[in-house]
Design an enzyme around this catalytic site. Structure first.
Site, short mmCIF file in Angstrom:
data_model
loop_
_atom_site.label_atom_id
_atom_site.label_comp_id
_atom_site.label_asym_id
_atom_site.label_seq_id
_atom_site.Cartn_x
_atom_site.Cartn_y
_atom_site.Cartn_z
N SER A 167 -22.19 56.16 5.08
CA SER A 167 -21.47 55.49 4.00
C SER A 167 -20.29 56.25 3.42
O SER A 167 -19.60 55.73 2.55
CB SER A 167 -22.43 55.12 2.87
OG SER A 167 -23.10 53.94 3.22
N TYR A 170 -26.55 49.31 -5.11
CA TYR A 170 -25.90 49.78 -3.89
C TYR A 170 -26.28 48.85 -2.74
O TYR A 170 -27.46 48.71 -2.41
CB TYR A 170 -26.35 51.20 -3.60
CG TYR A 170 -25.56 51.90 -2.52
CD1 TYR A 170 -24.51 52.75 -2.84
CD2 TYR A 170 -25.88 51.72 -1.19
CE1 TYR A 170 -23.80 53.38 -1.85
CE2 TYR A 170 -25.17 52.34 -0.19
CZ TYR A 170 -24.13 53.18 -0.53
OH TYR A 170 -23.41 53.81 0.47
N ASN A 207 -24.96 47.51 1.20
CA ASN A 207 -24.05 47.70 2.32
C ASN A 207 -23.22 46.46 2.64
O ASN A 207 -22.09 46.57 3.11
CB ASN A 207 -24.86 48.12 3.55
CG ASN A 207 -25.41 49.53 3.41
OD1 ASN A 207 -24.66 50.49 3.46
ND2 ASN A 207 -26.71 49.65 3.22
N GLY A 254 -23.54 59.95 2.98
CA GLY A 254 -23.80 58.98 4.04
C GLY A 254 -25.05 59.34 4.80
O GLY A 254 -25.21 60.49 5.21
N SER A 310 -32.97 62.99 9.19
CA SER A 310 -33.33 62.55 7.86
C SER A 310 -34.57 63.31 7.40
O SER A 310 -35.38 63.74 8.22
CB SER A 310 -33.61 61.04 7.86
OG SER A 310 -32.45 60.32 8.21
#
Length: 380
Positions: free
Chosen positions: A97, A197, A199, A338, A363
């Site tokens: 992001s 938020y 996308n 991001g 992650s």
């Protein structure tokens, strides 16, 4: 999938703990006299070493101060071979992001040229696109899209939208297909009611760029930002371009309980909301140029940087495609995080000429203490 400041992703891979891996001591790379203090380098060295110990196979920190850039690496870029992340040439990563800040900058350029108005309904430019249960493009403004206050449903909540599964299936997506998928669900709230938020907002942002300019989003991105700002390692891959063009660490995520190499990713899924690839060097250059008014004119930059509280009990604020937080030393950080399959990146800068980009190639279960790490990298 994680949504929020630490999200940025159009991917439905659940990222769990990555386990322990062999590490290599981080080393600095510099070709100019030291402008970044040795004390700061040691703090960042300790920070990225700790990130590797916490579960990421590898980490990269790129710090810029007074025109000098120093790169530090820790851990491995390939778990199979155990090869460390090279310190040079600059390593490309999927930046998720952070792509949103580029999209916002493009739209603000168009605002400055009188081709787009922030408080105009999206339907003015994309008539009939946003219609559905509680969704009305005549009531959603361009500003609300960039602020994540549109109320649009979240595209990436749909299991059909997955950057890794798309590779396996050989499938690509068009922006219109993705909006149609998102609009299967009802609006999350009335436009302007609150921050969430989402996308989907920045898929719409990319479509706005194409509609207003009559050119492909990637062409506008290249012509307006990447080439003028001299960002040679930054690009938006085209549909079906699942591999990297340059050197890169492998990215990992836990899939069905197994830590899996997810380096190959379908970029048309995330597109303008999160599909870009870049290096730390380029991202530092981009955010420094943005804050210096070299990408977006001053009047529009002020609007872009007018951040306001977004998440409860979170120091991060959000403006138009960019976030901010006050650091303990009094400096204000502007940037974006991001997260996309296999990679977490945080990048941004301060008004006094400092910038940092931090990347993990997996992650994590628990988010790092980004504020502490940013303070080590950016505070005098």
């Amino acid at each position: 999938m994680r949504i929020g400041w630490s999200a940025a992703v159009v991917v439905l891979v659940a990222a769990a703990g990555c386990g322990s891996v062999a590490t290599t001591a981080p080393q600095p790379v510099s070709t100019t006299p030291m402008a970044v203090s040795p004390q700061r380098i040691e703090k960042i060295r300790a920070d990225i070493d700790a990130l590797v110990r916490s579960g990421s196979p590898g980490a990269i920190a790129t710090v810029t101060e007074h025109g000098q850039t120093v790169t530090l690496t820790a851990g491995v870029g390939d778990r199979g071979s155990g090869a460390p992340i090279p310190m040079a040439p600059p390593q490309q990563v999927r930046v998720g992001s952070i792509s949103k800040t580029f999209a916002a900058a493009l739209l603000m350029q168009l605002v400055s040229e009188g081709k787009l108005r922030l408080d105009e309904p999206v339907d003015t430019y994309l008539p009939g696109l946003l219609t559905g249960d509680g969704v009305d493009g005549r009531a959603i403004t361009v500003r609300q899209i960039l602020q994540h206050r549109s109320g649009l449903p979240e595209l990436s909540d749909d299991p059909e939208v997955d950057v890794v599964r798309a590779v396996a299936a050989g499938r690509t997506f068009t922006p219109a297909q993705e909006i149609a998928i998102a609009l299967r669900k009802p609006a999350q709230f009335a436009p302007g009611e609150k921050f969430k938020y989402t996308n989907t907002n920045f898929i719409v942002a990319g479509m706005l760029v194409e509609k207003v300019t009559g050119r492909a989003y990637s062409e506008e991105l290249n012509g307006r930002i990447l080439t003028p700002t001299q960002l040679p390692d930054t690009y938006l891959p085209g549909p079906g371009e699942v591999d990297f063009r340059g050197p890169h660490p492998h990215g990992y995520a836990t899939v069905d309980g197994t830590l899996t190499d997810v380096t190959r990713s379908e970029p048309s899924v995330a597109w303008s909301a999160g599909g870009m690839i870049a290096s730390g060097n380029d991202l530092n250059r981009f955010f420094l140029a943005l804050l210096a008014g070299k990408i977006v004119p001053d009047a529009q930059l002020r609007e872009m940087l007018a951040t306001q509280p977004a998440w409860p009990n979170n120091p991060m604020k959000y403006g138009l495609g960019i976030g901010s937080t006050d650091l303990p030393c009094g400096a204000q950080f502007y940037g974006h995080e991001g997260e996309i399959a296999g990679y977490i990146t945080l990048s941004g800068a301060t008004h006094d000429g400092r910038a940092v980009t931090l990347t993990l190639n997996a992650s994590l279960d628990n988010q790092p203490d980004w504020t502490n790490i940013l303070s080590d990298a950016l505070c005098p």
